[in-house]
Design an enzyme around this catalytic site. Structure first.
Site, PDB file in Angstrom:
ATOM      1  N   GLY A   8       0.812  -1.206   0.000  1.00 22.31           N
ATOM      2  CA  GLY A   8       0.000   0.000   0.000  1.00 22.31           C
ATOM      3  C   GLY A   8       0.848   1.260   0.000  1.00 22.31           C
ATOM      4  O   GLY A   8       1.731   1.425   0.844  1.00 22.31           O
ATOM      5  N   GLU A 168     -18.230  18.489   2.483  1.00 24.79           N
ATOM      6  CA  GLU A 168     -17.457  19.093   1.399  1.00 24.79           C
ATOM      7  C   GLU A 168     -18.142  18.900   0.048  1.00 24.79           C
ATOM      8  O   GLU A 168     -18.233  19.822  -0.761  1.00 24.79           O
ATOM      9  CB  GLU A 168     -16.042  18.488   1.379  1.00 24.79           C
ATOM     10  N   ASP A 297      -5.445   3.442   7.893  1.00 22.58           N
ATOM     11  CA  ASP A 297      -6.861   3.146   8.045  1.00 22.58           C
ATOM     12  C   ASP A 297      -7.166   1.674   8.245  1.00 22.58           C
ATOM     13  O   ASP A 297      -8.269   1.321   8.661  1.00 22.58           O
ATOM     14  CB  ASP A 297      -7.622   3.605   6.785  1.00 22.58           C
TER      15      ASP A 297
END
Lengths: 445, 445
Positions: A8, A168, A297
């Site tokens: 990742g 947003e 995460d």
């Protein structure tokens, strides 16, 4: 020579790799299924046609090319063999001495996978491009439609999830309708577009203080966004959204309600929490394997406050740097007692439209234009590794001055060549990037 | 009130519309299947990761929004009814007093449509993105491959067609391998990449003088490009290309060999030439219908020199402006004798890599760096209607100084949402833009 394999190339993986760059007796292999690192906190700007994909992404390979001991490979990880110290990828096996999993998270529809088709999330560049296409195309459909009902449906936009991403997105659509597109159409009035932000919980932005949350609602309302709280979605289909017994007819639903961690953790039999994050030790290693770490995460770290850390870029970056230092120390000075990871909270911010934001850091609370300037400063500062920092600022300055959206292109998705068809693999590396706001999870469930 | 319908928002259509903007007693409807106008002469820069799509494209709607009498609709034209003065689109019929067809051209594989899968052309943004993906992904595949033969195959790039587009593509790949990517890989040496430019005729760039053509070959060779003339392609498949009896093993073939006009002309029963361009009268109208015109790459205008005009941006722009003036005159001053269209040749230019070009204008011939500066100046000047002119210059300056490619992203094509699936319609409006170099057609056939 210790071989560190990182899966990742998001904030956690990239920072771990950088921290191990040119360290003697260490070589690093970073595997990601994309060739680029993504600055996910600004992904909504790509979705809202304010920035181009290249403005917020850069090839991982070139970001790390100065370190001769780092090897970047584009590919998918299929299985992990932790006792055997190797991973299987679509281009062969790779053995490791240390393994860092930082595969990030993706959207969760809470068991309603069938909603994804009608309500795309926002975790990758292709999803951002898709969201952009849908939003812009809705105006085109409204313009050419000859039915008043259909026009109304096309000019209704629903955003699900009242976390920072949802706020947003809703703010940006509201602003786009009111200013950017206002004069471009002949049959419709874009300023009449209806933007609804749905939140299942009792208020939006629950990670902020109540005062700032209220301010955000006011700011959204001045952009024409209707904020509906206590409004759990019960159904999404091609025609619209059900909120309990109420039907909202809409052609455009955007999903910003919840995330779950990459499947790689659960598939390997590691202990995970409710949203698939791997439970880690105080040093971010997994139980039973002191040489295997999970960061960003994808990890659930509760040793500091009793609660999981937020799924944000700062948390991922700090974890990546911590792991680089830990491995560096062990390789050069030998194994000793490991210091536990400590997260330093840098506060939080969310932007609402073109010139407003809310910022909270400890007892400091800011809102309005000054908060937006701070938000801009922080985000531009963190785009450090990108060649486009200056370009991004210029583009924003331009948009700001002229109320325009530069990248307002609808690019058809249809393309019939599939030399490398999308593969259905159960285990894949994710775009391990940040800003997954898991905190609105409970409220949506 | 005369209603002018324009099909296609390329250089011809856009200039015709602009020329009719705010003209009393005229209203204009412009239909294009894309929402954006594309500056096609720079499309190869998007394919070669030097520019982002938004740098060379802008919403037609916003480019024309200042003219209140112009209505822009995104959609596909299905059939034309010239005697009945109406067109059928996917969102209903539109009646017209004047019709301007400017649907452009697309790639032609000379009856070998099966080659398209392995050798994409370069006429639209999505094709450019696809070409970029293929070229960049080939390096990734080479890097992770463990077979020497496969590595060699992935590091071989073939460009078919020695016109300006082919030369620009081959030069850009050569330059990218030699400079931009040189330090980014560990297992392969990108500077060893093999780039082959195939031309069926006896020389490349036949529209230029022989002297400049030779100079272009030399410049390409310094970038590591091999130029093969008299090399007609006889087969293309997943494994490579056949040139007569010779097999070139390659994973990446790009098609720049020939174009054919939009099918709309032929399908309407109009008289067309060998590549589908509509034969037009001296005033660009079609025989029998003085209120129907064809402009740009879709038209075949031979009244000036006996040969068709080149399929370039200047020709399309001049035709668009001519038609606007003609219609303006007829609507305001009444029908009279029409002045025939006259093409003013502005010369031609082609760029080779990062700092070389060839320019020919009448007897003036330029090559090398000075020609490249002129090329740059002209192209930036013509990006006038774009908000991104300054950004484009900055991006180029950056690339030039740092040998980098800003937009080097591989974005997966796979996306499973098809709210608006690609439709198989026989008749569609094309991205009516310029720089279709039809002149190498004969040589490839």
């Amino acid at each position: 020579m210790a071989h560190v394999v990182i899966v990742g190339g998001g904030f956690a993986g990239l920072n771990a790799a950088k921290g191990l760059g040119d360290v003697p007796d260490v070589r690093v292999t970073l595997v990601d299924r994309n060739n680029h690192h993504l600055f996910q906190p600004l992904l909504y700007q790509v979705a809202m046609a304010g920035l181009s994909p290249a403005d917020i992404a850069a090839p991982i390979r070139s970001m790390l090319s100065r370190y001769s001991n780092i090897h970047v490979l584009q590919g998918e990880v299929r299985t992990l063999d932790l006792p055997g110290r190797k991973i299987a990828t679509d281009f062969g096996d790779i053995e490791f001495d240390y393994l860092i999993l930082a595969c990030g998270a993706r959207h969760s529809y809470f068991g309603h996978e069938e909603w994804e088709e009608f309500a795309p999330g926002l975790k990758s560049l292709e999803q951002a491009t898709e969201v952009r296409r849908r939003v812009l195309f809705a105006y085109e459909e409204a313009e050419r439609s000859r039915s008043t009902d259909e026009r109304k449906r096309y000019l209704t936009f629903v955003v699900v999830g009242g976390g920072p991403t949802g706020v947003e997105l809703a703010g940006a659509i509201g602003e786009m309708s009111r200013f950017t597109l206002a004069k471009d159409f002949r049959n419709i009035d874009p300023t009449q577009a209806r933007v609804i932000l749905l939140e299942a919980g009792s208020r939006i932005l629950p990670m902020f203080s109540e005062q700032l949350g209220k301010r955000a609602v006011r700011d959204l309302e001045t952009l024409g966004v209707q904020v509906w709280v206590n409004s759990a979605v019960t159904k999404i289909d091609a025609d619209g959204v059900d909120v309990k017994t109420e039907r909202i007819r809409t052609a455009t639903v955007l999903w910003a309600a919840g995330v779950e961690a990459s499947k790689l953790g659960r598939a390997t039999g590691l202990s995970v929490d409710r949203v698939g994050r791997v439970m880690v030790e105080p040093d971010l290693s997994v139980p039973g394997f002191s040489n295997v770490f999970v960061a960003g995460d994808q990890s659930c770290y509760t040793h500091q406050t009793g609660k999981p850390l937020p799924g944000t870029a700062p948390a991922a970056m700090q974890q990546g740097r911590y792991l680089a230092k830990l491995i560096r120390t062990e390789v050069t000075a030998g194994t000793g007692k490991r210091e536990p990871f400590r997260f330093t909270d840098k506060g939080q911010m969310a932007t609402i439209g073109r010139s407003r934001a809310i910022v909270e850091f400890g007892k400091i609370k800011m809102a309005g234009f000054s908060a937006w300037v701070l938000w801009l400063f922080v985000h531009v500062y963190y785009l450090t590794s990108f060649r486009s920092r200056l370009l991004v600022v210029m583009q924003w300055a331009w948009s700001y001055l002229w109320f325009r959206r530069g990248a307002r292109l609808i690019i058809p998705k249809a393309w019939r060549f599939y030399e490398h068809p999308p593969q259905e693999t159960p285990i894949t590396t994710q775009d391990a990037a940040a800003s997954d706001r898991t905190s609105s999870l409970d409220r949506v469930r």
